[in-house]
Design an enzyme around this catalytic site. Structure first.
Site, PDB file in Angstrom:
ATOM      1  N   HIS A 190       0.836  -1.199   0.000  1.00 26.87           N
ATOM      2  CA  HIS A 190       0.000   0.000   0.000  1.00 26.87           C
ATOM      3  C   HIS A 190       0.873   1.251   0.000  1.00 26.87           C
ATOM      4  CE1 HIS A 190      -4.019  -1.927   0.832  1.00 26.87           C
ATOM      5  NE2 HIS A 190      -3.175  -2.930   0.950  1.00 26.87           N
ATOM      6  N   ASP A 242      -6.364   5.568   0.972  1.00 29.25           N
ATOM      7  CA  ASP A 242      -6.189   4.135   0.752  1.00 29.25           C
ATOM      8  C   ASP A 242      -7.561   3.437   0.705  1.00 29.25           C
ATOM      9  OD1 ASP A 242      -3.745   1.984   1.204  1.00 29.25           O
ATOM     10  OD2 ASP A 242      -5.714   1.206   1.822  1.00 29.25           O
ATOM     11  N   THR A 250      -5.186   0.037  -4.686  1.00 34.87           N
ATOM     12  CA  THR A 250      -3.853  -0.572  -4.670  1.00 34.87           C
ATOM     13  C   THR A 250      -3.823  -1.964  -5.309  1.00 34.87           C
ATOM     14  OG1 THR A 250      -4.446  -1.206  -2.430  1.00 34.87           O
ATOM     15  CG2 THR A 250      -2.989   0.689  -2.657  1.00 34.87           C
ATOM     16  N   GLN A 292      13.723  -5.366  -5.717  1.00 35.35           N
ATOM     17  CA  GLN A 292      13.000  -6.223  -6.667  1.00 35.35           C
ATOM     18  C   GLN A 292      13.007  -5.642  -8.077  1.00 35.35           C
ATOM     19  OE1 GLN A 292       9.549  -8.588  -5.637  1.00 35.35           O
ATOM     20  NE2 GLN A 292       8.344  -7.494  -7.143  1.00 35.35           N
ATOM     21  N   TRP A 319      -0.269  -7.070  -6.403  1.00 33.51           N
ATOM     22  CA  TRP A 319      -0.457  -6.261  -7.611  1.00 33.51           C
ATOM     23  C   TRP A 319       0.779  -5.447  -7.989  1.00 33.51           C
ATOM     24  CZ3 TRP A 319      -2.868  -6.966 -11.743  1.00 33.51           C
ATOM     25  CH2 TRP A 319      -3.024  -5.934 -12.670  1.00 33.51           C
ATOM     26  N   SER A 339       3.889  -6.288  -7.606  1.00 28.92           N
ATOM     27  CA  SER A 339       4.807  -7.223  -8.261  1.00 28.92           C
ATOM     28  C   SER A 339       4.347  -7.520  -9.684  1.00 28.92           C
ATOM     29  CB  SER A 339       4.896  -8.529  -7.476  1.00 28.92           C
ATOM     30  OG  SER A 339       5.499  -8.301  -6.219  1.00 28.92           O
ATOM     31  N   GLU A 376       5.209  -4.636 -11.887  1.00 29.94           N
ATOM     32  CA  GLU A 376       6.660  -4.548 -12.095  1.00 29.94           C
ATOM     33  C   GLU A 376       7.118  -5.599 -13.108  1.00 29.94           C
ATOM     34  OE1 GLU A 376       8.066  -4.768  -8.033  1.00 29.94           O
ATOM     35  OE2 GLU A 376       7.024  -2.890  -7.541  1.00 29.94           O
ATOM     36  N   GLY A 412      -5.919 -12.920  -0.227  1.00 31.74           N
ATOM     37  CA  GLY A 412      -6.647 -11.742  -0.697  1.00 31.74           C
ATOM     38  C   GLY A 412      -6.939 -11.694  -2.191  1.00 31.74           C
ATOM     39  N   ASP A 413      -6.524 -10.606  -2.801  1.00 30.40           N
ATOM     40  CA  ASP A 413      -6.836 -10.323  -4.199  1.00 30.40           C
ATOM     41  C   ASP A 413      -5.933 -11.058  -5.188  1.00 30.40           C
ATOM     42  OD1 ASP A 413      -4.644  -9.003  -3.193  1.00 30.40           O
ATOM     43  OD2 ASP A 413      -4.951  -7.179  -4.329  1.00 30.40           O
TER      44      ASP A 413
HETATM   45  N1  UDP Z   1       9.450  -5.586  -2.566  1.00 35.13           N
HETATM   46  C1  UDP Z   1      10.797  -5.315  -2.704  1.00 35.13           C
HETATM   47  N2  UDP Z   1      11.678  -6.128  -2.072  1.00 35.13           N
HETATM   48  C2  UDP Z   1      11.301  -7.188  -1.305  1.00 35.13           C
HETATM   49  C3  UDP Z   1       9.915  -7.459  -1.181  1.00 35.13           C
HETATM   50  C4  UDP Z   1       9.015  -6.649  -1.830  1.00 35.13           C
HETATM   51  O1  UDP Z   1      11.187  -4.364  -3.374  1.00 35.13           O
HETATM   52  O2  UDP Z   1      12.169  -7.873  -0.758  1.00 35.13           O
HETATM   53  C5  UDP Z   1       8.479  -4.665  -3.190  1.00 35.13           C
HETATM   54  C6  UDP Z   1       7.940  -5.180  -4.487  1.00 35.13           C
HETATM   55  O3  UDP Z   1       8.786  -4.793  -5.552  1.00 35.13           O
HETATM   56  C7  UDP Z   1       6.565  -4.522  -4.527  1.00 35.13           C
HETATM   57  C8  UDP Z   1       6.158  -4.435  -3.062  1.00 35.13           C
HETATM   58  O4  UDP Z   1       7.376  -4.507  -2.320  1.00 35.13           O
HETATM   59  O5  UDP Z   1       6.681  -3.224  -5.041  1.00 35.13           O
HETATM   60  C9  UDP Z   1       5.261  -5.560  -2.613  1.00 35.13           C
HETATM   61  O6  UDP Z   1       3.975  -5.327  -3.053  1.00 35.13           O
HETATM   62  P1  UDP Z   1       3.065  -6.468  -3.686  1.00 35.13           P
HETATM   63  O7  UDP Z   1       1.772  -5.814  -4.042  1.00 35.13           O
HETATM   64  O8  UDP Z   1       3.764  -7.150  -4.788  1.00 35.13           O
HETATM   65  O9  UDP Z   1       2.888  -7.543  -2.537  1.00 35.13           O
HETATM   66  P2  UDP Z   1       2.618  -7.467  -0.942  1.00 35.13           P
HETATM   67  O10 UDP Z   1       3.953  -7.339  -0.320  1.00 35.13           O
HETATM   68  O11 UDP Z   1       1.728  -6.307  -0.683  1.00 35.13           O
HETATM   69  O12 UDP Z   1       1.976  -8.769  -0.645  1.00 35.13           O
HETATM   70  C1  G50 Z   2      -4.423  -6.220   0.537  1.00 32.31           C
HETATM   71  C2  G50 Z   2      -4.682  -7.472   1.032  1.00 32.31           C
HETATM   72  C3  G50 Z   2      -5.799  -8.181   0.594  1.00 32.31           C
HETATM   73  C4  G50 Z   2      -6.671  -7.629  -0.336  1.00 32.31           C
HETATM   74  C5  G50 Z   2      -6.400  -6.334  -0.836  1.00 32.31           C
HETATM   75  C6  G50 Z   2      -5.278  -5.649  -0.395  1.00 32.31           C
HETATM   76  C7  G50 Z   2      -7.355  -5.793  -1.831  1.00 32.31           C
HETATM   77  C8  G50 Z   2      -7.544  -4.337  -2.037  1.00 32.31           C
HETATM   78  C9  G50 Z   2      -9.041  -4.065  -2.069  1.00 32.31           C
HETATM   79  O1  G50 Z   2      -5.007  -4.441  -0.866  1.00 32.31           O
HETATM   80  O2  G50 Z   2      -8.038  -6.547  -2.414  1.00 32.31           O
HETATM   81  C10 G50 Z   2      -9.624  -3.816  -0.716  1.00 32.31           C
HETATM   82  C11 G50 Z   2     -10.236  -2.603  -0.487  1.00 32.31           C
HETATM   83  C12 G50 Z   2     -10.851  -2.328   0.708  1.00 32.31           C
HETATM   84  C13 G50 Z   2     -10.851  -3.269   1.723  1.00 32.31           C
HETATM   85  C14 G50 Z   2     -10.223  -4.484   1.503  1.00 32.31           C
HETATM   86  C15 G50 Z   2      -9.611  -4.766   0.264  1.00 32.31           C
HETATM   87  O3  G50 Z   2     -11.445  -2.988   2.891  1.00 32.31           O
HETATM   88  O4  G50 Z   2      -3.880  -8.012   1.936  1.00 32.31           O
HETATM   89  O5  G50 Z   2      -7.728  -8.304  -0.779  1.00 32.31           O
END
Ligand code: UDP
Ligand code: G50
Length: 441
Positions: A23, A122, A145, A326, A344, A346, A349, A364-365
């Site tokens: 986020h 957010d 996000t 990354q 999302w 990743s 990217e 989640g998503d």
């Molecule tokens: N990321 C990074 N290095 C790491 C782990 C994650 O740069 O060791 C970055 C990755 O490039 C991305 C973000 O952190 O921009 C992770 O967001 P993502 O939505 O992919 O997954 P989440 O961590 O939220 O599950």
């Molecule tokens: C993070 C996560 C699980 C997840 C999501 C994340 C979304 C984003 C949409 O961002 O799907 C969302 C909006 C409002 C809300 C919950 C999720 O209250 O770890 O699913």
């Protein structure tokens, strides 16, 4: 995003990200793009902060952009007697903590100088923040996000769009009483009160979902992606560039499940077996704790077992358990595949860098995001591996086979190159101009 949008000089934007790097990073990347367009920026930071990665990212952002105003927002501690007992994930608990403190935002927002033009909120905080900004007559935009496909589910909820299979829904949504479902459904209901939705996606990738949203009569959606990382993001973090330099083009599988997904030790061991069996060289970010502060790394060798450690010793594999750069890894020519949880950021990217993805959604998503990759044809998304839950152990043999399938598939490689071109040619800067035009009305 490019720099070409024409933007009035007096715009002051405040950003309110929720917790989790997935986020925070898109918020910082968008904030930096607006600074490049001569906007003034206020960053609202919530305290206490959950992970070291978040603290680090905020402080490097603030030192790279000294013109940004930081407003520290101290949260009311969550009362454990009224919290959802089924949720132990510290990031989810922090969402709830921020929501319950949201009424305290009012003085912080109204005291901004020069006065704010709008707030960027957010998605996890929407319902609790919108009443505050409505009272202040302050325009409020969402920075969604996740994918446009997830936004379509979000905006239809509690209905489910026919294009989304039930098995792909975020698992906690199947429990109507979970705090995740309650939060999402309140947030979803509030969407029509917002002035617009900004999203890190692009039309060529998610045209169908974006068109569906357009026809739904929601506030306008502005696809501004792919967001690019900021130079300083990689400053203090690790990337094994020397090792990558010595590998053949497209020969390495990069394996990471994002910033907040820990696998069980048993599953980590099977994944290691799979990597060895695949026969490919690998760069693997191992995470065994949800929050980085708890990661010790002491017993990594013991968890991974001797076969993986042999690969590391003879330089055919590289294992880390710390934050990596990354973006620099995905943009390296040696990387030919990305085994990902389909967070999302990743996904975007990988799209920009044209790296084929093997999706293994964990939470989640992520299943919904994985379907975006599959539909565009630049990767595979495994749907039978059961969300990486502890009661479903995926065996090394299966993992090894899927890695081979990805790395040997020429079609996904061609599509990945095509998606990368589309990402780079995308219309994000026109959409940014449209956003600023919509402000003037
Ligand atoms: N990321 C990074 N290095 C790491 C782990 C994650 O740069 O060791 C970055 C990755 O490039 C991305 C973000 O952190 O921009 C992770 O967001 P993502 O939505 O992919 O997954 P989440 O961590 O939220 O599950
Ligand atoms: C993070 C996560 C699980 C997840 C999501 C994340 C979304 C984003 C949409 O961002 O799907 C969302 C909006 C409002 C809300 C919950 C999720 O209250 O770890 O699913």
């Amino acid at each position: 995003m490019s720099d070409s949008a024409a933007i009035p000089s007096h715009v002051h934007v405040a950003f309110l990200p929720s917790s989790g790097m997935g986020h925070l990073l898109p918020f910082l990347r968008l904030a930096a793009a607006l600074i490049r367009h001569r906007c003034s920026v206020t960053l609202i930071t919530t305290h206490p902060i959950v992970s070291s990665a978040e603290s680090q990212a905020i402080s490097t952002f603030l030192s790279a952009f000294p013109q940004v105003t930081e407003k520290k927002f101290t949260l009311i501690p969550l009362d454990p007697t009224t919290a959802d007992n089924n949720t132990t994930d510290p990031f989810f608990l922090q969402w709830e903590t921020i929501r319950r403190s949201a009424h305290l935002l009012s003085p912080l927002l109204s005291s901004s100088s020069p006065p704010l033009s709008f707030l960027v909120t957010d998605p996890t905080l929407m319902a609790s923040v919108i009443s505050v900004t409505k009272n202040l007559c302050l325009p409020n935009y969402i920075l969604f996000t996740s994918s446009a496909r997830m936004l379509s589910l979000f905006s239809f909820f509690p209905s489910i769009p026919p294009s989304i299979p039930k098995a792909s829904l975020p698992p906690p949504l199947l429990d109507s009483k979970s705090s995740f479902t309650r939060g999402l459904s309140e947030n979803s209901k509030s969407i029509e009160l917002f002035d617009g939705v900004l999203i890190n996606s692009f039309e060529e990738l998610e045209k169908q979902s974006l068109d569906m949203l357009l026809n739904k009569g929601l506030p306008p959606v502005f696809p501004l992606g792919p967001f690019l990382p900021l130079e300083f993001e990689g400053e203090s973090c690790f990337a094994p560039l020397e090792w990558l330099e010595n590998q053949r083009e497209s020969s390495v599988v990069y394996v990471s499940f994002g910033s907040r997904t820990a696998m069980s030790e048993e599953q980590i061991r099977e994944l290691g077996k799979g990597l060895v069996l695949s026969g490919y060289k690998f760069l693997w970010v191992v995470k065994s704790k949800i929050v980085d502060k708890e990661e010790t790394g002491d017993d990594l060798a013991e968890i991974l077992g001797h076969q993986v450690m042999n690969k590391v010793k003879n330089n055919t594999g590289f294992v880390v358990n710390q934050w990596v750069d990354q973006w620099r890894i995905l943009s390296h020519k040696a990387v030919g595949g990305f085994m990902s949880h389909c967070g999302w950021n990743s996904v975007m990217e990988a799209a920009w860098n044209g790296v084929p993805v093997l999706g293994w959604p964990q939470h989640g998503d992520q299943m919904i995001n994985g379907e975006v990759i599959e539909a565009a044809g630049w990767g595979l998304c495994v749907k039978t591996w059961g969300w990486g839950l502890n009661n479903h152990l995926v065996k090394g043999e299966e993992i090894g086979d899927k890695i081979k399938e990805l790395m040997e598939n020429q079609m996904v490689r061609i599509e990945a190159a095509r998606i990368s071109e589309a990402a780079k040619a995308g219309g994000s800067s026109e959409n940014l101009t449209k956003l600023f035009q919509s402000l003037k009305k």
